[in-house]
Scaffold this motif. Structure first.
Motif, short mmCIF file in Angstrom:
data_model
loop_
_atom_site.label_atom_id
_atom_site.label_comp_id
_atom_site.label_asym_id
_atom_site.label_seq_id
_atom_site.Cartn_x
_atom_site.Cartn_y
_atom_site.Cartn_z
N ASN A 8 0.84 -1.20 0.00
CA ASN A 8 0.00 0.00 0.00
C ASN A 8 0.88 1.25 0.00
OD1 ASN A 8 -2.37 1.47 0.00
ND2 ASN A 8 -2.83 1.12 2.16
N PRO A 9 1.61 1.48 -1.10
CA PRO A 9 2.51 2.64 -1.16
C PRO A 9 1.73 3.95 -1.12
CG PRO A 9 2.31 1.63 -3.32
CD PRO A 9 1.62 0.72 -2.36
N ALA A 10 2.46 5.05 -0.94
CA ALA A 10 1.80 6.35 -0.82
C ALA A 10 2.75 7.46 -1.22
CB ALA A 10 1.33 6.58 0.61
N LEU A 11 2.20 8.52 -1.75
CA LEU A 11 2.94 9.77 -1.90
C LEU A 11 2.88 10.46 -0.54
CD1 LEU A 11 4.37 11.86 -3.75
CD2 LEU A 11 2.11 12.94 -4.00
N ASP A 12 4.02 10.65 0.09
CA ASP A 12 4.07 11.32 1.39
C ASP A 12 4.25 12.82 1.19
OD1 ASP A 12 3.81 8.99 2.95
OD2 ASP A 12 5.95 8.56 2.77
N GLU A 100 5.41 18.63 17.30
CA GLU A 100 4.41 17.59 17.11
C GLU A 100 4.39 17.16 15.64
OE1 GLU A 100 1.18 18.79 20.60
OE2 GLU A 100 0.74 19.23 18.49
N TYR A 101 4.18 15.86 15.43
CA TYR A 101 4.20 15.28 14.10
C TYR A 101 2.90 14.49 13.92
CZ TYR A 101 9.01 16.45 15.13
OH TYR A 101 10.13 17.12 15.52
N THR A 102 2.02 14.97 13.04
CA THR A 102 0.70 14.37 12.87
C THR A 102 0.56 13.81 11.46
OG1 THR A 102 -0.20 16.01 14.41
CG2 THR A 102 -1.77 14.77 13.06
N ASP A 103 0.08 12.56 11.36
CA ASP A 103 -0.09 11.91 10.07
C ASP A 103 -1.57 11.75 9.74
OD1 ASP A 103 2.62 11.67 10.28
OD2 ASP A 103 2.67 9.48 10.25
N VAL A 249 8.80 10.09 10.58
CA VAL A 249 8.34 9.18 9.53
C VAL A 249 9.53 8.56 8.82
CG1 VAL A 249 6.98 8.96 7.42
CG2 VAL A 249 6.26 10.56 9.21
N GLY A 250 9.55 7.25 8.71
CA GLY A 250 10.63 6.57 8.00
C GLY A 250 11.77 6.10 8.87
N ALA A 251 11.74 6.44 10.17
CA ALA A 251 12.84 6.01 11.04
C ALA A 251 12.87 4.49 11.19
CB ALA A 251 12.71 6.68 12.41
N VAL A 284 15.59 10.50 11.45
CA VAL A 284 14.72 11.49 12.08
C VAL A 284 15.24 12.91 11.92
CG1 VAL A 284 13.85 9.84 13.79
CG2 VAL A 284 15.78 11.32 14.38
N MET A 285 16.48 13.05 11.49
CA MET A 285 17.05 14.36 11.27
C MET A 285 16.72 14.92 9.88
SD MET A 285 20.79 13.73 13.05
CE MET A 285 21.37 15.41 12.80
N LYS A 286 16.04 14.10 9.05
CA LYS A 286 15.68 14.50 7.70
C LYS A 286 14.22 14.88 7.62
CE LYS A 286 18.39 13.68 4.74
NZ LYS A 286 19.54 14.42 4.18
N GLU A 287 13.89 15.81 6.73
CA GLU A 287 12.49 16.17 6.51
C GLU A 287 11.80 15.11 5.66
OE1 GLU A 287 12.18 20.02 4.79
OE2 GLU A 287 12.58 21.08 6.67
N GLY A 288 10.49 14.93 5.90
CA GLY A 288 9.71 13.99 5.11
C GLY A 288 10.21 12.57 5.26
N THR A 289 10.18 11.83 4.15
CA THR A 289 10.70 10.46 4.17
C THR A 289 11.91 10.33 3.24
OG1 THR A 289 9.06 9.84 2.48
CG2 THR A 289 8.49 9.40 4.78
#
Length: 313
Positions: A8-12, A100-103, A249-251, A284-289
């Motif tokens: 179930n891939p996604a454009l983040d 805060e990080y909300t998905d 996200v992605g960690a 976690v130090m990077k933006e997005g994924t």
């Protein structure tokens, strides 16, 4: 070969704001779009580490061609099955003031029976003896809850080793087929044993039960608190690295990529945990994924190694 499966891939789409005010108009400071989905994220990190992987799963709708072009440009082998439904978009909102990080994650397309059948055939033909197969993330509508169990069994019958990063019933079904490695986070582990939360002692106890079933490696990720790696002979507890967080996200995917890399490079379990901790910190130090680079990961190795202890209780 390394094969990653993203059902179930996604454009983040990541939106970064100084402060989020609910119920009001918010002005976004920066945005970024990343091709995502847990298996794809694993493939992206592996590419940064110099390893080629084949990525498979389902793609459809207006995002399909975008994903295929991106996979080609990155250098990830495209083995995705086309479907009539549309690949989803996930929204990640970063509130910088509150940290805060909300998905907001869409459900994804419904997979038709004939599309699922075609995927099984593709997967069976793709997997070969000696391969490492990474099954990670959630599943689309129309996909049976036992699919990770089915895919684990199919891969093992071909002589491949399987790594699973999933939750809920998908994880339960995979465990029944005894994959080589599983990576639940502490919440996912608590969920499959019917509890709200677990102490460190309880996590280790439940992890040992999985090892006793025949699973060779169990990594329990704990976010900022670190992680726990269990084998038949050792239990290692790693303290989390203190780094500035831009996106969580992605960690976990970076950690799975590190474990996959470690298996391919014949690392010891402790070396694999060190690499996984460093990879998660860099992520976690990077933006997005977006994937951390090899240099960014290696920069954290020494500190990660210092924070690992063997559990002797």
């Amino acid at each position: 070969m390394i094969i990653t499966v993203t059902l179930n891939p996604a454009l983040d789409k990541t939106l970064v704001l100084k402060k989020v005010s609910m119920g009001e108009v918010n002005r976004v400071d920066t945005t970024r779009n990343d091709m995502g989905g847990k298996g794809i994220n694993v493939s992206k990190v592996l590419k940064e580490l110099g390893m080629i992987s084949a990525a498979t799963g389902f793609l459809g709708g207006i995002l399909e061609e975008i994903f295929r072009k991106e996979l080609k440009s990155i250098g990830i082998t495209d083995e995705f099955q086309s479907v009539t439904g549309s690949t989803r978009t996930n929204i990640k909102v970063v509130d910088e003031e509150r940290k805060e990080y909300t998905d907001f994650n869409e459900p994804g397309p419904e997979i038709l029976p004939e599309e699922l059948s075609d995927f099984y055939e593709r997967y069976h033909a793709l997997v070969k003896e000696g391969d490492l197969v990474v099954l990670s993330g959630g599943v689309s509508q129309g996909v049976p809850k036992e699919i990770y169990g089915i895919l684990t069994k199919m891969a093992k019958e071909k002589g491949a080793r399987v790594l699973v990063d999933a939750e809920g019933e998908a994880l339960v079904q995979a465990i029944q087929e005894i994959p080589f490695l599983v990576k639940p986070n502490e919440k996912e582990l608590a969920g499959i044993v019917g509890k709200e939360s677990l102490s460190v002692d309880e996590m280790i106890q439940e992890g040992k039960k999985l090892v006793q079933k025949g699973i060779q490696l169990v990594l329990i990720s704990r976010g900022a608190e670190g992680s726990i790696l269990l084998t038949g002979a050792h239990t290692y507890v790693a303290e989390g690295l203190k780094v500035p967080v831009r996106s969580t996200v992605g960690a976990g995917d970076a950690m799975v990529a590190a474990l996959t890399f470690g298996l391919e490079m014949n690392m010891s379990p402790k070396e694999m945990l060190t690499f996984a901790q460093a990879s998660g910190a860099a992520a976690v130090m990077k933006e997005g994924t977006q994937a951390a680079t090899k240099e960014e990961i290696y920069a954290h190795l020494k500190e990660a190694e210092r924070k690992i202890k063997e559990w002797n209780k």
